[in-house]
Scaffold this motif. Structure first.
Motif, PDB file in Angstrom:
ATOM      1  N   MET A  69      79.758  83.223  26.533  1.00  0.00           N
ATOM      2  CA  MET A  69      79.300  82.397  27.658  1.00  0.00           C
ATOM      3  C   MET A  69      79.939  81.010  27.557  1.00  0.00           C
ATOM      4  SD  MET A  69      75.384  81.645  28.874  1.00  0.00           S
ATOM      5  CE  MET A  69      75.089  83.405  29.051  1.00  0.00           C
ATOM      6  N   THR A  70      80.362  80.471  28.688  1.00  0.00           N
ATOM      7  CA  THR A  70      81.078  79.198  28.714  1.00  0.00           C
ATOM      8  C   THR A  70      80.154  78.034  28.380  1.00  0.00           C
ATOM      9  OG1 THR A  70      82.566  80.051  30.408  1.00  0.00           O
ATOM     10  CG2 THR A  70      82.479  77.662  30.125  1.00  0.00           C
ATOM     11  N   LEU A  71      80.654  77.132  27.540  1.00  0.00           N
ATOM     12  CA  LEU A  71      79.910  75.923  27.210  1.00  0.00           C
ATOM     13  C   LEU A  71      80.087  74.883  28.309  1.00  0.00           C
ATOM     14  CD1 LEU A  71      80.836  75.687  23.450  1.00  0.00           C
ATOM     15  CD2 LEU A  71      78.495  75.771  24.307  1.00  0.00           C
ATOM     16  N   THR A  72      78.993  74.225  28.662  1.00  0.00           N
ATOM     17  CA  THR A  72      78.996  73.123  29.622  1.00  0.00           C
ATOM     18  C   THR A  72      78.834  71.821  28.861  1.00  0.00           C
ATOM     19  OG1 THR A  72      78.015  74.502  31.359  1.00  0.00           O
ATOM     20  CG2 THR A  72      77.811  72.106  31.609  1.00  0.00           C
ATOM     21  N   THR A  73      79.624  70.814  29.225  1.00  0.00           N
ATOM     22  CA  THR A  73      79.573  69.513  28.565  1.00  0.00           C
ATOM     23  C   THR A  73      78.672  68.561  29.334  1.00  0.00           C
ATOM     24  OG1 THR A  73      81.816  69.803  27.699  1.00  0.00           O
ATOM     25  CG2 THR A  73      80.957  67.553  27.773  1.00  0.00           C
ATOM     26  N   TRP A  74      77.858  67.816  28.610  1.00  0.00           N
ATOM     27  CA  TRP A  74      76.948  66.842  29.218  1.00  0.00           C
ATOM     28  C   TRP A  74      76.835  65.656  28.272  1.00  0.00           C
ATOM     29  CZ3 TRP A  74      71.408  65.675  28.470  1.00  0.00           C
ATOM     30  CH2 TRP A  74      70.852  64.952  29.534  1.00  0.00           C
ATOM     31  N   THR A  75      76.744  64.465  28.824  1.00  0.00           N
ATOM     32  CA  THR A  75      76.710  63.247  28.009  1.00  0.00           C
ATOM     33  C   THR A  75      75.424  62.477  28.259  1.00  0.00           C
ATOM     34  OG1 THR A  75      79.124  63.076  28.101  1.00  0.00           O
ATOM     35  CG2 THR A  75      77.910  61.097  27.455  1.00  0.00           C
ATOM     36  N   ILE A  76      74.814  62.016  27.182  1.00  0.00           N
ATOM     37  CA  ILE A  76      73.623  61.169  27.269  1.00  0.00           C
ATOM     38  C   ILE A  76      73.795  60.005  26.304  1.00  0.00           C
ATOM     39  CG2 ILE A  76      72.441  62.786  25.703  1.00  0.00           C
ATOM     40  CD1 ILE A  76      69.793  61.637  26.785  1.00  0.00           C
ATOM     41  N   ASP A  77      73.668  58.792  26.825  1.00  0.00           N
ATOM     42  CA  ASP A  77      73.753  57.579  26.011  1.00  0.00           C
ATOM     43  C   ASP A  77      74.998  57.568  25.125  1.00  0.00           C
ATOM     44  OD1 ASP A  77      71.352  56.820  27.143  1.00  0.00           O
ATOM     45  OD2 ASP A  77      70.134  57.506  25.458  1.00  0.00           O
ATOM     46  N   GLY A  78      76.116  58.006  25.679  1.00  0.00           N
ATOM     47  CA  GLY A  78      77.372  57.995  24.948  1.00  0.00           C
ATOM     48  C   GLY A  78      77.555  59.136  23.981  1.00  0.00           C
ATOM     49  N   ALA A  79      76.583  60.053  23.898  1.00  0.00           N
ATOM     50  CA  ALA A  79      76.677  61.192  22.991  1.00  0.00           C
ATOM     51  C   ALA A  79      76.999  62.440  23.792  1.00  0.00           C
ATOM     52  CB  ALA A  79      75.369  61.382  22.234  1.00  0.00           C
ATOM     53  N   GLU A  80      78.058  63.145  23.389  1.00  0.00           N
ATOM     54  CA  GLU A  80      78.406  64.395  24.053  1.00  0.00           C
ATOM     55  C   GLU A  80      77.661  65.553  23.412  1.00  0.00           C
ATOM     56  OE1 GLU A  80      82.608  65.634  25.201  1.00  0.00           O
ATOM     57  OE2 GLU A  80      82.172  67.080  23.585  1.00  0.00           O
ATOM     58  N   ILE A  81      76.984  66.347  24.243  1.00  0.00           N
ATOM     59  CA  ILE A  81      76.438  67.614  23.804  1.00  0.00           C
ATOM     60  C   ILE A  81      77.004  68.690  24.730  1.00  0.00           C
ATOM     61  CG2 ILE A  81      74.321  66.574  22.897  1.00  0.00           C
ATOM     62  CD1 ILE A  81      72.863  67.672  25.334  1.00  0.00           C
ATOM     63  N   THR A  82      76.981  69.921  24.253  1.00  0.00           N
ATOM     64  CA  THR A  82      77.368  71.038  25.102  1.00  0.00           C
ATOM     65  C   THR A  82      76.257  72.076  25.032  1.00  0.00           C
ATOM     66  OG1 THR A  82      78.630  72.106  23.350  1.00  0.00           O
ATOM     67  CG2 THR A  82      79.834  70.636  24.822  1.00  0.00           C
ATOM     68  N   TYR A  83      76.273  72.985  25.988  1.00  0.00           N
ATOM     69  CA  TYR A  83      75.222  73.997  26.007  1.00  0.00           C
ATOM     70  C   TYR A  83      75.678  75.200  26.815  1.00  0.00           C
ATOM     71  CZ  TYR A  83      74.251  72.230  30.730  1.00  0.00           C
ATOM     72  OH  TYR A  83      74.371  71.855  32.058  1.00  0.00           O
ATOM     73  N   THR A  84      75.052  76.335  26.522  1.00  0.00           N
ATOM     74  CA  THR A  84      75.144  77.501  27.387  1.00  0.00           C
ATOM     75  C   THR A  84      73.766  77.737  27.976  1.00  0.00           C
ATOM     76  OG1 THR A  84      74.630  79.086  25.618  1.00  0.00           O
ATOM     77  CG2 THR A  84      76.949  78.533  25.968  1.00  0.00           C
ATOM     78  N   ASP A  85      73.729  78.275  29.175  1.00  0.00           N
ATOM     79  CA  ASP A  85      72.472  78.510  29.885  1.00  0.00           C
ATOM     80  C   ASP A  85      72.583  79.862  30.577  1.00  0.00           C
ATOM     81  OD1 ASP A  85      70.201  78.505  31.472  1.00  0.00           O
ATOM     82  OD2 ASP A  85      70.619  76.583  32.442  1.00  0.00           O
ATOM     83  N   SER A  86      71.765  80.813  30.144  1.00  0.00           N
ATOM     84  CA  SER A  86      71.845  82.159  30.720  1.00  0.00           C
ATOM     85  C   SER A  86      71.270  82.224  32.127  1.00  0.00           C
ATOM     86  CB  SER A  86      71.109  83.155  29.822  1.00  0.00           C
ATOM     87  OG  SER A  86      69.711  82.924  29.847  1.00  0.00           O
TER      88      SER A  86
END
Length: 287
Positions: free
Chosen positions: A1-18
């Motif tokens: 599953m493709t990872l989605t990139t999201w940024t909060i307060d200058g911190a990059e996180i990624t996630y998958t969501d089924s």
């Protein structure tokens, strides 16, 4: 599953969501690899859930802001659940990720529907007091050697020392079999954050004992039957603090999310069935 990139307060996180209409299940990984829960997320027993696998700041390949604390990672998880309109969620975390999940439940209890903590890390603030000296002798040389190796730029050596100390000498074989050689190389290459920031943050974490005793949500502690006894005593201590907590044992050692993902998925489904995306009370509160 493709990872989605999201940024909060200058911190990059990624996630998958089924996606889907099932109850959200947030997976928070342990130290050493972003892929601890990749096999679990694909298990058929979890198809009724909206499975969200979060890759924490420091593990995405992008630099993380310096000095992130466990509370900051918990805040990232809370923000992600709100961003995805995925609260309240069942939250499952392994090892160091358990400190993040626990802090999330303490700081934002309305976001957590069920808390599942899989072998929280062997750190003194969590461990049974009688094990403190044992843990220093058992883990101190490996951690000290890993930090020293990282400080001189030998990050691959540091990674091997850390993972061997925490997971045993067969860790690389287990990871390769479960994830593939490329994922193991990626984990090693991205492990600089583990030594520069994450280990200091975990060691600085302090258990909020009064807060834990006030938790009023279902809590499940999971331990490996073959894991060292200090893991079992740590879990017994924490379970004794949480009203109504449940403890279960699965086959394997600290690597069981990789060696027994099907058993872990069955355990999750049995403790917190997928049900509706939001409990009736939460749905009513949003009307």
């Amino acid at each position: 599953m493709t990872l989605t990139t999201w940024t909060i307060d200058g911190a990059e996180i990624t996630y998958t969501d089924s996606g889907g209409d099932g109850a959200p299940l947030l997976l928070i990984h342990a130290s050493g690899s972003a892929d601890w829960f990749t096999p679990l997320a694909a298990e058929p027993a979890l198809r009724g859930y909206r499975v969200i696998r979060m890759v924490r700041a420091g593990y995405t390949g992008a630099p993380a802001p310096a000095g992130l604390r466990i509370a900051d990672h918990a805040r990232h998880a809370a923000a992600l659940l709100r961003h995805l309109d995925a609260a309240p969620a069942h939250v499952l975390a392994h090892s160091s990720g358990s400190t993040i999940a626990l802090q999330l439940a303490l700081d934002d209890p309305g976001l957590v529907r069920t808390l599942l903590l899989s072998e929280p890390p062997l750190i003194e603030t969590l461990a049974a007091p009688e094990d403190h000296e044992t843990l220093r002798a058992m883990l101190g040389p490996a951690l000290g050697g890993a930090l020293a190796a990282a400080a001189r730029g030998a990050v691959p050596d540091a990674y091997d020392l850390f993972m061997t100390g925490v997971c045993g000498p067969a860790y690389r074989e287990v990871m390769t079999r479960a994830l593939g050689a490329a994922a193991v190389r990626r984990a090693q290459e991205r492990s600089g954050y583990l030594f520069s920031d994450e280990i200091p943050a975990i060691n600085a974490y302090t258990l909020d004992v009064p807060g834990v005793t006030r938790l009023r949500l279902p809590v499940l502690f999971i331990q490996g039957g073959a894991s060292p006894a200090p893991f079992h005593r740590l879990i017994a201590r924490l379970a004794g603090l949480v009203p109504g907590a449940t403890v279960v044992t699965v086959d394997g050692d600290h690597l069981y999310p990789l060696t027994a993902p099907a058993a872990l998925a069955d355990l999750v489904a049995g403790f917190c069935p997928p049900g509706p995306a939001r409990p009736a009370a939460a749905t009513a509160g949003r009307a």
